[in-house]
Design a protein around this motif. Structure first.
Motif, PDB file in Angstrom:
ATOM      1  N   UNK A  67       1.093  -1.154  -0.134  1.00 37.66           N
ATOM      2  CA  UNK A  67      -0.015   0.037  -0.016  1.00 37.66           C
ATOM      3  C   UNK A  67       0.754   1.170  -0.405  1.00 37.66           C
ATOM      4  N   UNK A  68       1.854   1.282   0.424  1.00 41.50           N
ATOM      5  CA  UNK A  68       3.021   2.072   0.601  1.00 41.50           C
ATOM      6  C   UNK A  68       3.733   3.291  -0.560  1.00 41.50           C
ATOM      7  N   UNK A  69       2.710   2.087  -1.792  1.00 39.92           N
ATOM      8  CA  UNK A  69       3.646   2.638  -2.881  1.00 39.92           C
ATOM      9  C   UNK A  69       2.322   2.592  -4.385  1.00 39.92           C
ATOM     10  N   UNK A  70       0.941   1.996  -3.459  1.00 37.07           N
ATOM     11  CA  UNK A  70       0.167   1.765  -4.840  1.00 37.07           C
ATOM     12  C   UNK A  70      -0.057   0.599  -5.366  1.00 37.07           C
ATOM     13  N   UNK A  71       1.099  -0.913  -5.026  1.00 34.52           N
ATOM     14  CA  UNK A  71       1.612  -1.493  -5.810  1.00 34.52           C
ATOM     15  C   UNK A  71       0.434  -2.720  -5.698  1.00 34.52           C
ATOM     16  N   UNK A  72      -0.529  -3.478  -6.612  1.00 34.93           N
ATOM     17  CA  UNK A  72      -1.587  -4.799  -6.662  1.00 34.93           C
ATOM     18  C   UNK A  72      -0.363  -5.524  -6.439  1.00 34.93           C
ATOM     19  N   UNK A  73      -0.810  -6.928  -6.689  1.00 34.43           N
ATOM     20  CA  UNK A  73      -0.420  -8.164  -6.570  1.00 34.43           C
ATOM     21  C   UNK A  73      -1.060  -9.591  -7.066  1.00 34.43           C
ATOM     22  N   UNK A  74      -0.764 -10.190  -7.344  1.00 32.64           N
ATOM     23  CA  UNK A  74      -2.161 -11.759  -7.309  1.00 32.64           C
ATOM     24  C   UNK A  74      -1.237 -12.732  -6.927  1.00 32.64           C
ATOM     25  N   UNK A  75      -2.010 -12.726  -5.652  1.00 36.80           N
ATOM     26  CA  UNK A  75      -2.119 -14.087  -4.286  1.00 36.80           C
ATOM     27  C   UNK A  75      -2.007 -15.205  -4.348  1.00 36.80           C
ATOM     28  N   UNK A  76      -1.895 -16.052  -4.508  1.00 31.63           N
ATOM     29  CA  UNK A  76      -2.185 -17.535  -5.111  1.00 31.63           C
ATOM     30  C   UNK A  76      -2.444 -17.966  -3.835  1.00 31.63           C
ATOM     31  N   UNK A  77      -4.272 -18.285  -3.588  1.00 30.97           N
ATOM     32  CA  UNK A  77      -3.903 -18.905  -2.222  1.00 30.97           C
ATOM     33  C   UNK A  77      -4.393 -20.711  -1.485  1.00 30.97           C
ATOM     34  N   UNK A  78      -4.066 -20.576  -0.465  1.00 28.27           N
ATOM     35  CA  UNK A  78      -4.017 -21.750  -0.224  1.00 28.27           C
ATOM     36  C   UNK A  78      -5.754 -21.863   0.273  1.00 28.27           C
ATOM     37  N   UNK A  79      -6.925 -23.241  -0.096  1.00 27.75           N
ATOM     38  CA  UNK A  79      -7.782 -23.055   0.867  1.00 27.75           C
ATOM     39  C   UNK A  79      -8.063 -23.011   2.117  1.00 27.75           C
ATOM     40  N   UNK A  80      -7.134 -24.151   2.289  1.00 27.13           N
ATOM     41  CA  UNK A  80      -6.986 -24.055   3.670  1.00 27.13           C
ATOM     42  C   UNK A  80      -6.733 -22.899   4.947  1.00 27.13           C
ATOM     43  N   UNK A  81      -5.718 -22.362   3.880  1.00 29.73           N
ATOM     44  CA  UNK A  81      -5.400 -21.029   4.880  1.00 29.73           C
ATOM     45  C   UNK A  81      -6.242 -20.107   4.506  1.00 29.73           C
ATOM     46  N   UNK A  82      -6.887 -19.997   3.774  1.00 30.48           N
ATOM     47  CA  UNK A  82      -8.488 -18.978   3.320  1.00 30.48           C
ATOM     48  C   UNK A  82      -9.763 -19.345   4.804  1.00 30.48           C
ATOM     49  N   UNK A  83      -9.605 -20.623   4.695  1.00 26.78           N
ATOM     50  CA  UNK A  83     -10.653 -21.120   6.008  1.00 26.78           C
ATOM     51  C   UNK A  83     -10.254 -21.065   6.986  1.00 26.78           C
ATOM     52  N   UNK A  84      -8.735 -20.631   7.435  1.00 29.30           N
ATOM     53  CA  UNK A  84      -9.372 -20.042   8.757  1.00 29.30           C
ATOM     54  C   UNK A  84      -8.934 -18.326   9.038  1.00 29.30           C
ATOM     55  N   UNK A  85      -8.641 -17.873   7.780  1.00 26.89           N
ATOM     56  CA  UNK A  85      -8.666 -16.884   8.284  1.00 26.89           C
ATOM     57  C   UNK A  85      -9.186 -15.355   6.462  1.00 26.89           C
ATOM     58  N   UNK A  86     -10.762 -16.109   6.718  1.00 26.44           N
ATOM     59  CA  UNK A  86     -12.233 -15.618   6.142  1.00 26.44           C
ATOM     60  C   UNK A  86     -11.915 -14.199   5.172  1.00 26.44           C
ATOM     61  N   UNK A  87     -10.825 -13.573   6.447  1.00 27.56           N
ATOM     62  CA  UNK A  87     -11.497 -11.862   6.548  1.00 27.56           C
ATOM     63  C   UNK A  87     -10.056 -11.433   5.644  1.00 27.56           C
ATOM     64  N   UNK A  88      -9.189 -11.701   5.372  1.00 26.62           N
ATOM     65  CA  UNK A  88      -7.964 -11.876   5.348  1.00 26.62           C
ATOM     66  C   UNK A  88      -7.886 -11.898   3.777  1.00 26.62           C
ATOM     67  N   UNK A  89      -8.988 -12.839   3.012  1.00 27.64           N
ATOM     68  CA  UNK A  89      -8.909 -12.548   1.694  1.00 27.64           C
ATOM     69  C   UNK A  89     -10.701 -11.818   1.496  1.00 27.64           C
ATOM     70  N   UNK A  90     -11.356 -11.402   2.420  1.00 33.06           N
ATOM     71  CA  UNK A  90     -11.835 -10.127   1.257  1.00 33.06           C
ATOM     72  C   UNK A  90     -10.801  -8.680   1.789  1.00 33.06           C
ATOM     73  N   UNK A  91     -10.415  -9.094   2.120  1.00 33.94           N
ATOM     74  CA  UNK A  91      -9.243  -7.370   2.167  1.00 33.94           C
ATOM     75  C   UNK A  91      -8.446  -7.335   1.685  1.00 33.94           C
ATOM     76  N   UNK A  92      -7.509  -9.012   1.255  1.00 33.61           N
ATOM     77  CA  UNK A  92      -7.059  -8.897  -0.092  1.00 33.61           C
ATOM     78  C   UNK A  92      -7.452  -7.656  -1.572  1.00 33.61           C
TER      79      UNK A  92
END
Length: 238
Positions: A67-92
């Protein structure tokens, strides 16, 4: 030819065919076998990608740094990790980043049965879409190793497999910000797809700190070369 020998040869041929896509994980031969699989894109652009998240311990720090440089990226997510922290997926997604599929479990596909591979990709794809509200477009298999079932699962879920042209080798205990920078920027960055990790769930403990430490300099190096950095959706994939 005896029936038993014929069956053995047939089984062997099927096994070779099933695992043949794994050869594309070898960087020296990938340009020859599947030149588009590494993700070469617009010569004026660099695709920045991260694997293995989202991780509450580290991913928020990457979001903050980008966010400091306004750079966007692609995050390849693991389902088991997203299941534990769904709010982070939405935050991305809320921060303007792109989410993509890394599978559900981070397990080598060559030792998994076809049905398990298909279910792994499909389950992760469905969760990412439902949790983030963004339908993923890209798929990267664990360790960058594909097989026939993974290719079928990707096509079935409307995903394009994308590996990388440059990586930071940032998953080892020996990695440092300096080594990550040196490795990921080796060679021309024009049109490159960079692989880094925003989580240590499959890496050495706290390995992500080296990646985070290198990130500002990686972005600076790209800027010095007159290159724009962004997600795969803006990469002009060939």
């Amino acid at each position: 030819m005896k029936p038993t020998r014929a069956l053995a040869l047939t089984a062997g041929a099927l096994a070779v065919g099933y695992g043949a896509p794994a050869l594309t994980s070898l960087a020296p031969v990938r340009p020859l076998l599947a030149p588009r699989l590494s993700g070469p894109g617009d010569p004026g652009h660099v695709a920045l990608t991260f694997d293995d998240g989202p991780d509450p311990a580290s991913t928020p720090l990457f979001i903050e740094e980008l966010a400091k440089t306004g750079t966007k990226a692609t995050f390849f997510l693991l389902g088991r990790m997203l299941q534990k922290a769904p709010w982070l997926g939405r935050e991305l997604v809320d921060a303007g980043h792109e989410v993509a599929v890394h599978g559900w479990h981070h397990r080598p596909l060559l030792i998994r049965r076809p049905r398990a591979t298909i279910e792994d990709v499909t389950r992760a794809t469905d969760l990412i879409g439902s949790v983030t509200g963004q339908e993923p477009r890209y798929y990267r298999p664990p360790y960058g190793v594909l097989n026939a079932s993974a290719l079928y699962a990707a096509r079935r879920n409307g995903l394009r497999p994308v590996l990388w042209t440059h990586w930071g080798q940032d998953w080892t205990a020996k990695a440092t910000p300096e080594s990550v920078l040196r490795t990921v920027t080796k060679g021309s960055l024009a049109g490159a797809t960079l692989l880094l990790h925003d989580s240590d769930c499959t890496s050495a403990p706290l390995a992500w700190k080296s990646t985070l430490g290198a990130l500002p300099r990686v972005l600076e190096r790209c800027a010095e070369q007159g290159l724009t950095v962004g997600p795969l959706r803006e990469h002009g994939l060939r």
